[in-house]
Design an enzyme around this catalytic site. Structure first.
Site, mmCIF file in Angstrom:
data_model
loop_
_atom_site.group_PDB
_atom_site.id
_atom_site.type_symbol
_atom_site.label_atom_id
_atom_site.label_comp_id
_atom_site.label_asym_id
_atom_site.label_seq_id
_atom_site.Cartn_x
_atom_site.Cartn_y
_atom_site.Cartn_z
ATOM 1 C CD GLU A 131 55.874 45.050 37.845
ATOM 2 O OE1 GLU A 131 55.830 44.425 36.773
ATOM 3 O OE2 GLU A 131 56.176 44.505 38.946
ATOM 4 C CG HIS A 201 43.503 46.180 41.221
ATOM 5 N ND1 HIS A 201 43.634 44.864 41.592
ATOM 6 C CD2 HIS A 201 44.590 46.455 40.445
ATOM 7 C CE1 HIS A 201 44.773 44.382 41.094
ATOM 8 N NE2 HIS A 201 45.363 45.327 40.407
#
Length: 363
Positions: A131, A201
């Site tokens: 990522e 989260h």
């Protein structure tokens, strides 16, 4: 002798102005004027250019309504996105898309299905499972004038690219005083309550990315309109696509690659007078379903779709609604503690919360 810092100087000036407040003291007004001038300078120096705010800002993109006809097709949400991307790629040769599984199979949710064959592997292609690298690649391409779509397969995976997203992507305009910009780097990410457990989260991630436009469309038509706006602007954004919307049926706009959705503005979905309910993304549809049940009880809720989290409600629609109803309920996908068993009955719980809350308000 140590020279005092600006913070110390301004702190002392504020104390002096406070001590002299209400007193007819010579020089107080002059000191106050000096302080105001310095604060205006510091406002520009330290608190400006979070976005480039240039002529190509998304806030300057004209709003174009979606057009439907009697012959408008009913298609899967993913097909709306797919056609939106195809039309924009044909219109603007600077656009390209990449990410995990984006190229050959057209993304795990088929938003880019068939586009590599139509547009070429140099414009729609796969990446490794990194990522940080995906977002970093997007930054590099965007700074050089291209308009990349750097897809993060699921929003939870954004945690693995958070350092680049926050330290480099979100802060570039601020750090360079608008001297550098990303030229509409879009970071799509899929999310849905069924995908997450105790590692939830997401709000922490999104809330930390000041300097990005964070879009949370309720369906794929809204997502397409947001993409159309972003593709015509020059500032970076994250578009959170609701995972359970890819295969829900939607009417296909005739101008799927042209209509736009304003960035930063909420939308009133339903008029009501008993309570203001603010939601976004997947849960917006659940609120609409609950509204039907509540009307049978004589309760009429006003539904506001936030549409974007950063910036949030620039038109202050939520405040306007709250002045009328004097009651507010915010419905989103997060739950206290993010316990897995709560997700199993999440939608039902949201409906029950709305019903019980309004019942307790005396309706």
């Amino acid at each position: 002798m140590v020279e005092p810092s600006l913070k110390e100087v301004y702190g002392q000036v504020r104390k002096i102005l406070h001590e002299l407040k209400g007193k007819d003291t010579e020089g107080r007004q002059e000191l106050l004027n000096w302080y105001k001038v310095k604060q205006e300078i510091n406002e520009k120096r330290y608190n400006s250019k979070l976005f480039t705010d240039g002529v190509d800002s998304p806030f300057n993109v004209p709003t174009v309504e979606a057009i439907y006809s009697e012959d408008s097709k009913i298609v899967d949400g993913r097909e709306v996105l797919n056609l939106c991307f195809e039309e924009n790629f044909q219109r603007d040769e600077r656009l390209l898309a990449f990410g995990e599984d984006v190229g050959k199979i057209g993304d795990v949710n088929q938003g880019f299905a068939g586009l590599q064959d139509k547009l070429g592997a140099h414009r729609v292609f796969d990446t490794g499972i990194r990522e940080n690298s995906i977002i970093g690649k997007g930054i590099g391409l965007a700074i050089r004038g291209l308009k990349p779509i750097a897809e993060i397969q699921y929003l939870d995976y954004l945690i693995y690219g958070i350092t680049v997203a926050s330290d480099d992507l979100a802060s570039l305009s601020y750090r360079t005083f608008g001297g550098q910009k990303h030229r509409s780097l879009s970071v799509p990410a899929d999310t849905d309550w069924r995908e997450y457990g105790i590692r939830d989260h997401r709000c922490v991630i999104l809330g930390s990315l000041r300097g990005l436009h964070v879009c949370v469309p309720r369906n794929m038509t809204q997502a397409a309109g947001m993409y159309n706006t972003l593709f015509r602007s020059d500032e970076p954004a994250i578009v959170v696509e609701c995972l359970n919307g890819y295969r829900l049926k939607e009417r296909l706009p005739e101008n799927v690659g042209e209509f736009t959705v304003p960035i930063g503005y909420a939308e009133r979905i339903k008029e009501g007078q008993d309570i203001t309910v603010v939601s976004y993304g997947s849960t917006l549809r659940v609120v609409e379903e609950a509204a039907v049940e509540l009307e049978r009880l004589g309760i009429f809720i006003e539904i506001i779709d936030a549409q974007t989290l950063l910036p949030f409600d620039k038109g202050q629609l939520c405040a306007e609604s709250l002045k009328k109803t004097n009651k507010l309920l915010v419905v989103d996908e997060d739950v206290p503690g993010a316990l897995p068993h709560l997700y199993c009955r999440k939608y039902l719980k949201i409906k029950m919360v709305i019903i019980y809350l309004i019942a307790n308000l005396g309706h």
